[in-house]
Design a protein around this motif. Structure first.
Motif, PDB file in Angstrom:
ATOM      1  N   GLU A 540      11.344  -9.103   0.424  1.00 22.23           N
ATOM      2  CA  GLU A 540      11.626 -10.080   1.509  1.00 22.23           C
ATOM      3  C   GLU A 540      10.375 -10.440   2.244  1.00 22.23           C
ATOM      4  OE1 GLU A 540      16.086  -9.134   2.399  1.00 22.23           O
ATOM      5  OE2 GLU A 540      14.736  -8.235   3.514  1.00 22.23           O
ATOM      6  N   VAL A 541       9.469  -9.342   2.628  1.00 21.65           N
ATOM      7  CA  VAL A 541       8.225  -9.638   3.221  1.00 21.65           C
ATOM      8  C   VAL A 541       7.323 -10.263   2.255  1.00 21.65           C
ATOM      9  CG1 VAL A 541       6.410  -8.609   4.158  1.00 21.65           C
ATOM     10  CG2 VAL A 541       8.667  -7.704   4.705  1.00 21.65           C
ATOM     11  N   LEU A 560       1.317  -3.274   4.443  1.00 20.35           N
ATOM     12  CA  LEU A 560       1.157  -4.281   5.519  1.00 20.35           C
ATOM     13  C   LEU A 560       0.580  -3.791   7.043  1.00 20.35           C
ATOM     14  CD1 LEU A 560       2.117  -7.292   6.115  1.00 20.35           C
ATOM     15  CD2 LEU A 560       4.192  -6.580   6.897  1.00 20.35           C
ATOM     16  N   ALA A 561      -0.390  -4.158   7.257  1.00 20.04           N
ATOM     17  CA  ALA A 561      -1.206  -3.637   8.014  1.00 20.04           C
ATOM     18  C   ALA A 561      -1.823  -4.607   9.234  1.00 20.04           C
ATOM     19  CB  ALA A 561      -2.471  -2.835   7.708  1.00 20.04           C
ATOM     20  N   VAL A 562      -1.785  -4.226  10.552  1.00 24.05           N
ATOM     21  CA  VAL A 562      -2.365  -4.750  11.615  1.00 24.05           C
ATOM     22  C   VAL A 562      -3.860  -4.545  11.479  1.00 24.05           C
ATOM     23  CG1 VAL A 562      -2.633  -5.251  14.032  1.00 24.05           C
ATOM     24  CG2 VAL A 562      -0.378  -5.439  12.975  1.00 24.05           C
ATOM     25  N   THR A 563      -4.737  -5.250  11.598  1.00 26.93           N
ATOM     26  CA  THR A 563      -6.275  -4.979  11.454  1.00 26.93           C
ATOM     27  C   THR A 563      -6.965  -5.674  12.789  1.00 26.93           C
ATOM     28  OG1 THR A 563      -6.593  -7.022  10.413  1.00 26.93           O
ATOM     29  CG2 THR A 563      -6.206  -5.219   8.948  1.00 26.93           C
ATOM     30  N   SER A 564      -6.441  -6.265  13.589  1.00 28.78           N
ATOM     31  CA  SER A 564      -7.126  -6.516  14.910  1.00 28.78           C
ATOM     32  C   SER A 564      -6.319  -6.920  15.832  1.00 28.78           C
ATOM     33  CB  SER A 564      -8.209  -7.763  14.510  1.00 28.78           C
ATOM     34  OG  SER A 564      -8.918  -8.163  15.514  1.00 28.78           O
ATOM     35  N   LYS A 573      -5.071 -10.203  13.598  1.00 23.64           N
ATOM     36  CA  LYS A 573      -5.396 -10.333  12.284  1.00 23.64           C
ATOM     37  C   LYS A 573      -4.555  -9.327  11.434  1.00 23.64           C
ATOM     38  CE  LYS A 573     -10.130 -11.497  12.600  1.00 23.64           C
ATOM     39  NZ  LYS A 573     -11.694 -11.405  12.117  1.00 23.64           N
ATOM     40  N   MET A 574      -3.917  -9.475  10.268  1.00 22.30           N
ATOM     41  CA  MET A 574      -3.145  -8.681   9.494  1.00 22.30           C
ATOM     42  C   MET A 574      -3.593  -8.835   7.956  1.00 22.30           C
ATOM     43  SD  MET A 574       0.900  -9.230  11.016  1.00 22.30           S
ATOM     44  CE  MET A 574       1.232  -7.786  10.048  1.00 22.30           C
ATOM     45  N   GLU A 575      -3.212  -7.816   7.177  1.00 23.61           N
ATOM     46  CA  GLU A 575      -3.510  -7.597   5.640  1.00 23.61           C
ATOM     47  C   GLU A 575      -2.537  -7.594   5.136  1.00 23.61           C
ATOM     48  OE1 GLU A 575      -6.674  -5.024   5.005  1.00 23.61           O
ATOM     49  OE2 GLU A 575      -8.562  -6.372   5.817  1.00 23.61           O
ATOM     50  N   GLY A 595      10.145 -15.499  12.556  1.00 24.96           N
ATOM     51  CA  GLY A 595      10.443 -15.976  13.851  1.00 24.96           C
ATOM     52  C   GLY A 595      10.451 -14.532  14.806  1.00 24.96           C
ATOM     53  N   LEU A 596       9.332 -13.827  14.989  1.00 27.60           N
ATOM     54  CA  LEU A 596       9.316 -12.758  15.806  1.00 27.60           C
ATOM     55  C   LEU A 596       9.234 -13.312  17.153  1.00 27.60           C
ATOM     56  CD1 LEU A 596       6.743 -10.392  13.728  1.00 27.60           C
ATOM     57  CD2 LEU A 596       9.243 -10.498  13.913  1.00 27.60           C
ATOM     58  N   PRO A 597       9.942 -12.438  18.068  1.00 25.72           N
ATOM     59  CA  PRO A 597       9.614 -12.794  19.597  1.00 25.72           C
ATOM     60  C   PRO A 597       8.325 -13.023  20.389  1.00 25.72           C
ATOM     61  CG  PRO A 597      11.429 -10.995  19.179  1.00 25.72           C
ATOM     62  CD  PRO A 597      10.697 -11.312  18.080  1.00 25.72           C
ATOM     63  N   SER A 598       7.417 -12.126  19.595  1.00 16.99           N
ATOM     64  CA  SER A 598       6.082 -12.208  20.087  1.00 16.99           C
ATOM     65  C   SER A 598       5.211 -11.746  19.099  1.00 16.99           C
ATOM     66  CB  SER A 598       5.942 -11.478  21.510  1.00 16.99           C
ATOM     67  OG  SER A 598       5.840 -10.108  21.237  1.00 16.99           O
ATOM     68  N   THR A 599       3.684 -11.706  19.500  1.00 14.49           N
ATOM     69  CA  THR A 599       2.874 -10.988  18.497  1.00 14.49           C
ATOM     70  C   THR A 599       2.243  -9.694  18.998  1.00 14.49           C
ATOM     71  OG1 THR A 599       0.960 -12.396  19.445  1.00 14.49           O
ATOM     72  CG2 THR A 599       2.118 -13.255  17.242  1.00 14.49           C
ATOM     73  N   LEU A 600       3.119  -9.205  20.016  1.00  9.02           N
ATOM     74  CA  LEU A 600       2.670  -7.914  20.489  1.00  9.02           C
ATOM     75  C   LEU A 600       3.656  -6.894  19.720  1.00  9.02           C
ATOM     76  CD1 LEU A 600       1.096  -6.293  22.628  1.00  9.02           C
ATOM     77  CD2 LEU A 600       2.910  -6.791  24.480  1.00  9.02           C
ATOM     78  N   PHE A 601       3.245  -6.574  18.952  1.00  7.27           N
ATOM     79  CA  PHE A 601       4.188  -5.702  17.985  1.00  7.27           C
ATOM     80  C   PHE A 601       3.491  -4.693  17.019  1.00  7.27           C
ATOM     81  CE2 PHE A 601       3.278  -9.627  15.082  1.00  7.27           C
ATOM     82  CZ  PHE A 601       2.902  -9.020  14.060  1.00  7.27           C
ATOM     83  N   GLU A 602       4.208  -3.879  16.221  1.00  6.49           N
ATOM     84  CA  GLU A 602       3.450  -3.187  15.218  1.00  6.49           C
ATOM     85  C   GLU A 602       4.408  -3.054  14.071  1.00  6.49           C
ATOM     86  OE1 GLU A 602       3.846   1.390  16.169  1.00  6.49           O
ATOM     87  OE2 GLU A 602       4.920   0.723  18.054  1.00  6.49           O
ATOM     88  N   VAL A 603       3.992  -2.620  12.966  1.00  6.75           N
ATOM     89  CA  VAL A 603       4.755  -2.834  11.677  1.00  6.75           C
ATOM     90  C   VAL A 603       4.972  -1.325  11.311  1.00  6.75           C
ATOM     91  CG1 VAL A 603       4.735  -3.288   9.181  1.00  6.75           C
ATOM     92  CG2 VAL A 603       3.594  -4.923  10.665  1.00  6.75           C
ATOM     93  N   VAL A 604       6.196  -1.036  11.215  1.00  5.98           N
ATOM     94  CA  VAL A 604       6.626   0.416  10.742  1.00  5.98           C
ATOM     95  C   VAL A 604       7.294   0.014   9.337  1.00  5.98           C
ATOM     96  CG1 VAL A 604       8.308   2.215  11.556  1.00  5.98           C
ATOM     97  CG2 VAL A 604       7.364   0.651  13.139  1.00  5.98           C
ATOM     98  N   SER A 605       6.879   0.905   8.538  1.00  2.93           N
ATOM     99  CA  SER A 605       7.187   0.913   7.235  1.00  2.93           C
ATOM    100  C   SER A 605       8.140   2.489   6.817  1.00  2.93           C
ATOM    101  CB  SER A 605       6.193   0.952   6.199  1.00  2.93           C
ATOM    102  OG  SER A 605       6.329   1.310   4.937  1.00  2.93           O
ATOM    103  N   SER A 606       9.041   2.555   6.141  1.00  3.54           N
ATOM    104  CA  SER A 606       9.876   3.513   5.593  1.00  3.54           C
ATOM    105  C   SER A 606       9.073   4.277   4.609  1.00  3.54           C
ATOM    106  CB  SER A 606      11.175   3.024   5.088  1.00  3.54           C
ATOM    107  OG  SER A 606      11.022   2.564   3.813  1.00  3.54           O
TER     108      SER A 606
END
Length: 706
Positions: A540-541, A560-564, A573-575, A595-606
């Motif tokens: 899906e991602v 999936l990572a936030v880089t900046s 920035k993301m990779e 449609g995320l509510p904002s860009t103040l987020f982190e990605v959590v992977s299982s």
């Protein structure tokens, strides 16, 4: 994919549940600009509307990517009779009715005309199965005839193609009983002008009784709004020439000539199924003001049945029907502020919002072609009278004419619903910078007051989800892994995909009394301040990224990572799998991921976790393939299985899987630039007045009265 659709529904349902005062931001509006992602001072320099004057809000119009909405018709209703006026004329014409429908005067197919209403209704029903159509009443020779008109076509060629379809439809042809369908076009001849609609009807009836297609029309003539009769409704100029010759032979006393107006409202009587309604087709480039009696209102059926103050202007703009609401600026603001924040909030918050909304509206001038603003969040939420409230009215009146300026010029007083604890710098949202926006701490967590915590739990089946703390009983003791167990208080307790109740989203599971739920984590209820979206599978991602960006990477998402991050901590920035994700500006990451509510987020992977080694070094792991661990029941290492629970040094637990799923865990609702509405409430609760609130969020500005 089904899962993606479901997730989008989650988002909508969550927003509805939260009861947000705003639930929008100006990201789309800013993104629509070229160069710098904000419109720049040029727009402010164009501002002509001043306090006490009127403002024009487009409800429907073809404005490209700034369009508030598109429609083929609008139905306007007032409690009292309405008046129509050509905007270039000096007077209005009383219609003597309280409701009318408007559409463009385009090519149509006149499918059938008959005195048998049942036959006409049967044809109408068949045509409406594949096309827009309407039933028109026509008085001829003392009887009522019924004509079925189909479609709205821009060109004669489009109408010709539609006619061929009808001629090839055996079912429709059988219903026509030998009648021949024809093209009706916007080509007319004029048969005189009249001081009133009643006077025009005498000539109209002569033409109708002689079997011509004719209409009473409203035109502007010599600076006056007046009535005329037009005949023809021909598909081309050649066809119109034939009409002129025929009229001359049949009715030599009726003098017909080319139409004497560049615009008109062409009247007909449409059958609604329960009665009739006057239907006016907008011909040419004239704009028409539809005005109710003084202090009355107009309801727009096609705009969610909303009711508005002021007048409605119908016209044709960029080859589409346009509807603009024109009303006093301060009345507009009462509705806007009521649509942006809760009327029960502190008065100082309402005043701050009123000033910001007034400044923003004035700054928008010239941006929307035929209007100052639109009624969507591309400008500001505007819902007409339904959002009016006495508290809001008081706040608008208390700040009448007050705006924010810098160096003598209006600022673009952007605001957002909830900044997530810290406002954003424009550079981390759209790129570029403005001198009056700043990154400041914002007391947005006020929205969490009274909200329950939720437990992230693992069921014996391996399912994972969230359950609210008050519907379970959590044991004080812990299991061998140091985790607490919670038991549902009732059978059929829902386990939710995110920590919020979503009426349109099915639970991931249900648990009965006696079912032990392993508590992995405790999180706040998902609101505009703290939220969670997901879970998403790797596929899906992958689909999200590939369908909305030009990022090239092979296979599915593995990492999936936030880089900046920007000054406020927002993602810039993301990779994906080590490849930079290509977006036009950072705020676009919101739309990339559903449609995320904002860009103040982190990605959590299982599938991502960290293993501490004997040497004290830690190793990042992705997936469980080949991994072993001691499971608490045996001292011998066991192969890791899906759903295995990993605990970090802080005692925080997560379930890990071979196939990763992703959550987006974030804060804030909106781009975060400028005034935060929830933060403004928080400041007011602390004793700030509206002037201090405004100058807290906008730096180096002056509050002046225009």
């Amino acid at each position: 994919m089904i899962r993606v659709r479901r997730t989008l529904l989650c988002l909508a349902a969550s927003a509805l549940l939260l009861g947000s005062p705003l639930l929008h931001d100006h990201a789309q509006a800013a993104a629509a600009n070229t160069g710098s992602k904000m419109s720049g001072q040029a727009a402010a320099d164009k501002a002509k509307v001043t306090a006490g004057e009127t403002i024009r809000a487009a409800l429907f119009a073809n404005l490209g990517n700034k369009s508030p909405g598109h429609t083929q018709q609008v139905t306007l209703t007032s409690p009292e009779t309405i008046t129509v006026q050509a905007r270039t004329a000096q007077n209005g014409l009383a219609l003597g009715i309280s409701q009318a429908r408007y559409s463009m005067d385009q090519y149509q197919i006149k499918v059938i005309e008959t005195k048998d209403k049942a036959t006409a209704q049967a044809v109408l029903k068949k045509v409406q199965a594949s096309d827009s159509a309407r039933l028109i009443h026509i008085p001829r020779r003392g009887a009522t005839f019924y004509a079925v008109y189909a479609g709205y076509y821009n060109t004669e060629n489009e109408a010709s193609q539609a006619l061929k379809r009808y001629e090839g439809d055996a079912s429709i042809q059988a219903s026509l009983q030998g009648a021949r369908s024809t093209i009706a076009g916007p080509h007319y001849l004029q048969a005189g002008t009249y001081n009133s609609l009643a006077e025009a009807k005498t000539t109209l009836q002569l033409l109708l009784d002689a079997s011509f297609d004719a209409n009473v029309v409203i035109i502007q003539s010599s600076g006056k709004t007046t009535a005329a009769v037009w005949v023809g409704q021909a598909s081309s100029q050649a066809a119109l020439d034939k009409v002129q010759a025929t009229v001359g032979q049949a009715l030599p006393a009726v003098n017909v000539r080319p139409v004497q107006a560049t615009g008109a409202l062409v009247q007909s009587l449409e059958d609604t199924g329960s009665g009739t309604i006057s239907h006016y087709r907008v011909y040419g480039n004239e704009k028409w003001g539809i005005e109710p009696a003084k202090d009355s209102t107009i309801k727009v059926t096609e705009r969610s049945q909303r009711t508005y103050r002021g007048l409605m202007e119908v016209s044709v703009h960029n080859k589409e029907l346009a509807l603009v609401n024109e009303l006093p600026l301060e009345q507009y603001l009462v509705s806007v502020v009521g649509g942006e924040v809760y009327s029960s909030w502190p008065a100082e918050t309402l005043k701050a919002q009123a000033v910001a909304a007034r400044t923003f509206a004035l700054y928008q001038n010239g941006k929307f072609e035929i209007a100052n603003v639109v009624d969507t969040t591309l400008s500001q939420a505007y819902y007409g009278t339904e959002k009016e409230h006495s508290n809001i009215k008081s706040a608008v009146e208390a700040t009448a004419g007050e705006v924010l300026t810098q160096n003598g010029k209006l600022i673009e007083a952007i605001f957002n619903s909830n900044a997530g604890g810290k406002t954003a710098d424009p550079s981390e949202v759209w790129g570029g910078s403005y001198g009056y926006f700043q990154v400041v701490d914002s007391p947005d967590d006020v929205i969490q007051e009274g909200k329950k915590n939720w437990y992230y739990v693992a069921l014996p089946s391996g399912a994972l989800g969230y359950v609210r703390e008050d519907v379970v009983t959590k044991e004080a003791s812990r299991n061998k892994a140091g985790l607490q167990i919670a038991y549902p208080k009732e059978n059929g307790t829902n386990i939710r995909p995110i920590p919020a109740i979503q009426s349109n989203v099915n639970p991931v599971a249900q648990a009965d009394k006696g079912t032990g739920l392993i508590v992995l984590n405790t999180v706040p209820e998902s609101t505009e301040y703290a939220w969670m979206r997901g879970p998403y599978t790797a596929q899906e991602v992958t689909n999200m990224i590939k369908s909305s960006t030009k990022t090239a990477f092979s296979g599915t998402v593995q990492k999936l990572a936030v880089t900046s991050r920007g000054p406020s901590g927002r993602v810039t920035k993301m990779e994906v799998n080590g490849v930079p994700i290509q977006v036009s500006y950072p705020d676009s990451f919101r739309s990339v991921f559903g449609g995320l509510p904002s860009t103040l987020f982190e990605v959590v992977s299982s599938s991502n976790y960290t293993v501490a080694g004997a040497s004290g070094k830690s190793t990042d792991k992705n997936g469980i393939s080949g991994g072993t661990a001691v499971d608490g029941k045996s001292s011998s290492p066991q192969n890791l299985k899906d759903g295995a629970i990993a605990i970090n040094g802080k005692g925080e637990a997560k379930a890990i899987n071979s196939q990763p799923t992703y959550f987006f865990k974030g804060k804030g609702y909106g781009h975060g630039v400028g005034l935060s509405q929830w933060g403004a409430k928080g400041l007011a609760d602390k004793g700030y007045d509206y002037q201090k609130i405004l100058k807290y969020y906008y730096k180096n500005v002056e509050l002046i009265k225009r």
